[in-house]
Design a protein around this motif. Structure first.
Motif, PDB file in Angstrom:
ATOM      1  N   LEU A  27      40.181  43.283  12.881  1.00  0.00           N
ATOM      2  CA  LEU A  27      41.628  43.115  13.073  1.00  0.00           C
ATOM      3  C   LEU A  27      42.196  44.170  14.025  1.00  0.00           C
ATOM      4  CD1 LEU A  27      42.750  42.269   9.434  1.00  0.00           C
ATOM      5  CD2 LEU A  27      42.725  40.729  11.397  1.00  0.00           C
ATOM      6  N   LEU A  28      41.809  45.415  13.833  1.00  0.00           N
ATOM      7  CA  LEU A  28      42.341  46.494  14.670  1.00  0.00           C
ATOM      8  C   LEU A  28      41.855  46.413  16.118  1.00  0.00           C
ATOM      9  CD1 LEU A  28      42.202  49.574  12.255  1.00  0.00           C
ATOM     10  CD2 LEU A  28      44.222  48.313  13.029  1.00  0.00           C
ATOM     11  N   SER A  29      40.716  45.769  16.337  1.00  0.00           N
ATOM     12  CA  SER A  29      40.170  45.704  17.701  1.00  0.00           C
ATOM     13  C   SER A  29      41.042  44.884  18.647  1.00  0.00           C
ATOM     14  CB  SER A  29      38.743  45.152  17.690  1.00  0.00           C
ATOM     15  OG  SER A  29      38.750  43.788  17.346  1.00  0.00           O
ATOM     16  N   LYS A  30      42.004  44.155  18.102  1.00  0.00           N
ATOM     17  CA  LYS A  30      42.924  43.399  18.954  1.00  0.00           C
ATOM     18  C   LYS A  30      43.868  44.331  19.715  1.00  0.00           C
ATOM     19  CE  LYS A  30      42.692  39.429  15.915  1.00  0.00           C
ATOM     20  NZ  LYS A  30      43.328  38.683  14.852  1.00  0.00           N
ATOM     21  N   ASN A  31      44.112  45.528  19.143  1.00  0.00           N
ATOM     22  CA  ASN A  31      45.050  46.463  19.758  1.00  0.00           C
ATOM     23  C   ASN A  31      44.456  47.832  20.078  1.00  0.00           C
ATOM     24  OD1 ASN A  31      47.346  44.676  19.552  1.00  0.00           O
ATOM     25  ND2 ASN A  31      47.217  45.025  17.355  1.00  0.00           N
ATOM     26  N   TYR A  32      43.207  48.064  19.660  1.00  0.00           N
ATOM     27  CA  TYR A  32      42.578  49.365  19.865  1.00  0.00           C
ATOM     28  C   TYR A  32      41.159  49.186  20.381  1.00  0.00           C
ATOM     29  CZ  TYR A  32      46.411  50.964  16.920  1.00  0.00           C
ATOM     30  OH  TYR A  32      47.649  51.207  16.394  1.00  0.00           O
ATOM     31  N   ASP A  33      40.696  50.181  21.130  1.00  0.00           N
ATOM     32  CA  ASP A  33      39.301  50.237  21.558  1.00  0.00           C
ATOM     33  C   ASP A  33      38.531  50.918  20.428  1.00  0.00           C
ATOM     34  OD1 ASP A  33      36.853  50.591  22.778  1.00  0.00           O
ATOM     35  OD2 ASP A  33      37.585  51.967  24.315  1.00  0.00           O
ATOM     36  N   ILE A  34      37.704  50.151  19.732  1.00  0.00           N
ATOM     37  CA  ILE A  34      36.985  50.636  18.544  1.00  0.00           C
ATOM     38  C   ILE A  34      35.511  50.829  18.883  1.00  0.00           C
ATOM     39  CG2 ILE A  34      36.369  50.144  16.140  1.00  0.00           C
ATOM     40  CD1 ILE A  34      39.339  50.104  16.286  1.00  0.00           C
ATOM     41  N   ARG A  35      35.004  51.994  18.487  1.00  0.00           N
ATOM     42  CA  ARG A  35      33.561  52.258  18.542  1.00  0.00           C
ATOM     43  C   ARG A  35      33.156  52.763  17.169  1.00  0.00           C
ATOM     44  NH1 ARG A  35      35.077  53.602  23.782  1.00  0.00           N
ATOM     45  NH2 ARG A  35      33.804  52.589  25.344  1.00  0.00           N
ATOM     46  N   ILE A  36      32.179  52.097  16.571  1.00  0.00           N
ATOM     47  CA  ILE A  36      31.712  52.505  15.249  1.00  0.00           C
ATOM     48  C   ILE A  36      30.356  53.178  15.379  1.00  0.00           C
ATOM     49  CG2 ILE A  36      30.925  51.698  12.981  1.00  0.00           C
ATOM     50  CD1 ILE A  36      33.098  49.623  13.009  1.00  0.00           C
ATOM     51  N   ILE A  37      30.263  54.366  14.805  1.00  0.00           N
ATOM     52  CA  ILE A  37      28.977  55.042  14.676  1.00  0.00           C
ATOM     53  C   ILE A  37      28.416  54.550  13.351  1.00  0.00           C
ATOM     54  CG2 ILE A  37      27.808  57.253  14.419  1.00  0.00           C
ATOM     55  CD1 ILE A  37      30.113  58.463  16.117  1.00  0.00           C
ATOM     56  N   GLY A  38      27.392  53.724  13.441  1.00  0.00           N
ATOM     57  CA  GLY A  38      26.886  53.013  12.276  1.00  0.00           C
ATOM     58  C   GLY A  38      25.716  53.698  11.608  1.00  0.00           C
ATOM     59  N   LEU A  39      25.997  54.427  10.539  1.00  0.00           N
ATOM     60  CA  LEU A  39      24.912  55.005   9.748  1.00  0.00           C
ATOM     61  C   LEU A  39      24.064  53.869   9.191  1.00  0.00           C
ATOM     62  CD1 LEU A  39      27.026  57.694   7.886  1.00  0.00           C
ATOM     63  CD2 LEU A  39      25.353  58.124   9.689  1.00  0.00           C
ATOM     64  N   ALA A  40      22.753  54.031   9.211  1.00  0.00           N
ATOM     65  CA  ALA A  40      21.781  53.039   8.722  1.00  0.00           C
ATOM     66  C   ALA A  40      21.774  51.764   9.570  1.00  0.00           C
ATOM     67  CB  ALA A  40      22.003  52.711   7.248  1.00  0.00           C
ATOM     68  N   TYR A  41      22.336  51.832  10.755  1.00  0.00           N
ATOM     69  CA  TYR A  41      22.335  50.693  11.676  1.00  0.00           C
ATOM     70  C   TYR A  41      21.328  51.007  12.776  1.00  0.00           C
ATOM     71  CZ  TYR A  41      23.906  47.473  15.307  1.00  0.00           C
ATOM     72  OH  TYR A  41      23.953  46.516  16.282  1.00  0.00           O
ATOM     73  N   ALA A  42      20.428  50.082  13.047  1.00  0.00           N
ATOM     74  CA  ALA A  42      19.350  50.326  14.002  1.00  0.00           C
ATOM     75  C   ALA A  42      19.451  49.458  15.251  1.00  0.00           C
ATOM     76  CB  ALA A  42      17.998  50.111  13.320  1.00  0.00           C
ATOM     77  N   GLY A  43      20.628  48.979  15.561  1.00  0.00           N
ATOM     78  CA  GLY A  43      20.805  48.212  16.782  1.00  0.00           C
ATOM     79  C   GLY A  43      20.621  46.713  16.625  1.00  0.00           C
ATOM     80  N   GLN A  44      20.688  46.204  15.413  1.00  0.00           N
ATOM     81  CA  GLN A  44      20.550  44.769  15.203  1.00  0.00           C
ATOM     82  C   GLN A  44      21.674  44.021  15.926  1.00  0.00           C
ATOM     83  OE1 GLN A  44      20.606  47.157  12.887  1.00  0.00           O
ATOM     84  NE2 GLN A  44      19.114  46.791  11.282  1.00  0.00           N
ATOM     85  N   GLU A  45      21.346  42.807  16.322  1.00  0.00           N
ATOM     86  CA  GLU A  45      22.335  41.977  17.012  1.00  0.00           C
ATOM     87  C   GLU A  45      23.519  41.704  16.091  1.00  0.00           C
ATOM     88  OE1 GLU A  45      22.541  37.600  19.157  1.00  0.00           O
ATOM     89  OE2 GLU A  45      20.597  38.532  18.786  1.00  0.00           O
ATOM     90  N   HIS A  46      24.715  41.691  16.666  1.00  0.00           N
ATOM     91  CA  HIS A  46      25.917  41.397  15.890  1.00  0.00           C
ATOM     92  C   HIS A  46      26.928  40.708  16.789  1.00  0.00           C
ATOM     93  CE1 HIS A  46      28.536  44.463  17.723  1.00  0.00           C
ATOM     94  NE2 HIS A  46      27.486  45.264  17.696  1.00  0.00           N
ATOM     95  N   ASN A  47      27.951  40.153  16.187  1.00  0.00           N
ATOM     96  CA  ASN A  47      29.000  39.501  16.975  1.00  0.00           C
ATOM     97  C   ASN A  47      30.371  40.120  16.701  1.00  0.00           C
ATOM     98  OD1 ASN A  47      29.423  38.546  14.432  1.00  0.00           O
ATOM     99  ND2 ASN A  47      29.572  36.389  14.987  1.00  0.00           N
ATOM    100  N   TYR A  48      30.396  41.386  16.343  1.00  0.00           N
ATOM    101  CA  TYR A  48      31.667  42.069  16.105  1.00  0.00           C
ATOM    102  C   TYR A  48      32.393  42.296  17.430  1.00  0.00           C
ATOM    103  CZ  TYR A  48      29.121  43.255  11.824  1.00  0.00           C
ATOM    104  OH  TYR A  48      28.384  43.197  10.676  1.00  0.00           O
ATOM    105  N   PRO A  49      33.704  42.322  17.414  1.00  0.00           N
ATOM    106  CA  PRO A  49      34.464  42.542  18.653  1.00  0.00           C
ATOM    107  C   PRO A  49      34.620  44.025  18.995  1.00  0.00           C
ATOM    108  CG  PRO A  49      35.977  42.087  16.873  1.00  0.00           C
ATOM    109  CD  PRO A  49      34.588  41.947  16.303  1.00  0.00           C
ATOM    110  N   PHE A  50      33.718  44.854  18.507  1.00  0.00           N
ATOM    111  CA  PHE A  50      33.703  46.287  18.784  1.00  0.00           C
ATOM    112  C   PHE A  50      32.247  46.711  18.924  1.00  0.00           C
ATOM    113  CE2 PHE A  50      34.450  45.470  14.237  1.00  0.00           C
ATOM    114  CZ  PHE A  50      33.235  45.880  13.704  1.00  0.00           C
TER     115      PHE A  50
END
Length: 177
Positions: A27-50
């Motif tokens: 929701l917030l990505s519509k008005n903000y540039d969001i970057r998430i540092i994903g703990l336990a995330y290893a680069g799997q494909e996703h379709n998030y708008p950030f």
């Protein structure tokens, strides 16, 4: 556009923080540039708008934030950490040097807040508790910059199945009707 860096658990195998964060920051990505540092995330494909930056542990998260802070075009305006209180304290102490607003999203399962936690939370810019209980415990401890972040569900993913879907599920599990 304001830039927000988020540190949270983005384990794709399941995490309460993943569920909270993906909905909120979509929701917030519509008005903000969001970057998430994903703990336990290893680069799997996703379709998030950030974007989600893979991160194996807390120390790597600190280094990633430091690197982003040193690059003016991508340096965040706000730091949001969605994790438990002990990790909030760890990250807030590490990021204080950047003088950027620090927003915590955190649970509190059992009040009261300890004095040591309360003292550290008082120094944060804003704290969203994921329960009214957490908010009230913080207010009782004298922390004023708090609110209750009401967590909803994605009604497209979590809904009552139709009769046809129920039948298909039961058939697939060899359950007789």
């Amino acid at each position: 556009m304001k830039k927000i860096i988020v540190i949270t658990d983005m384990n794709p195998e399941g995490s309460g923080y993943l569920n909270i964060s993906t909905s909120l920051f979509t929701l917030l990505s519509k008005n903000y540039d969001i970057r998430i540092i994903g703990l336990a995330y290893a680069g799997q494909e996703h379709n998030y708008p950030f974007s989600v930056i893979p991160c194996k542990d807390m120390n790597d998260a600190v280094v990633i934030v430091h690197n982003l802070m040193s690059l003016p075009p991508v340096a965040p305006d706000v730091i949001i950490v969605a994790l438990d209180i002990p990790l909030q304290i760890f990250f807030h102490e590490k990021f204080r040097q950047y003088k950027k607003p620090y927003i915590a999203i955190t649970p509190l399962e059992n009040p009261p807040l300890t004095m040591s936690w309360s003292a550290k939370l008082l120094d944060m810019d804003f704290i969203f508790f994921i329960s009214e209980l957490g908010k009230q415990a913080a207010l009782s401890a004298g922390i004023k910059n708090v609110d209750h972040l009401e967590i909803g569900i994605d009604s497209n993913l979590w809904r009552v199945p139709t009769q046809e879907e129920k039948h298909g599920l039961r058939k697939g599990m060899s359950i007789l009707e």
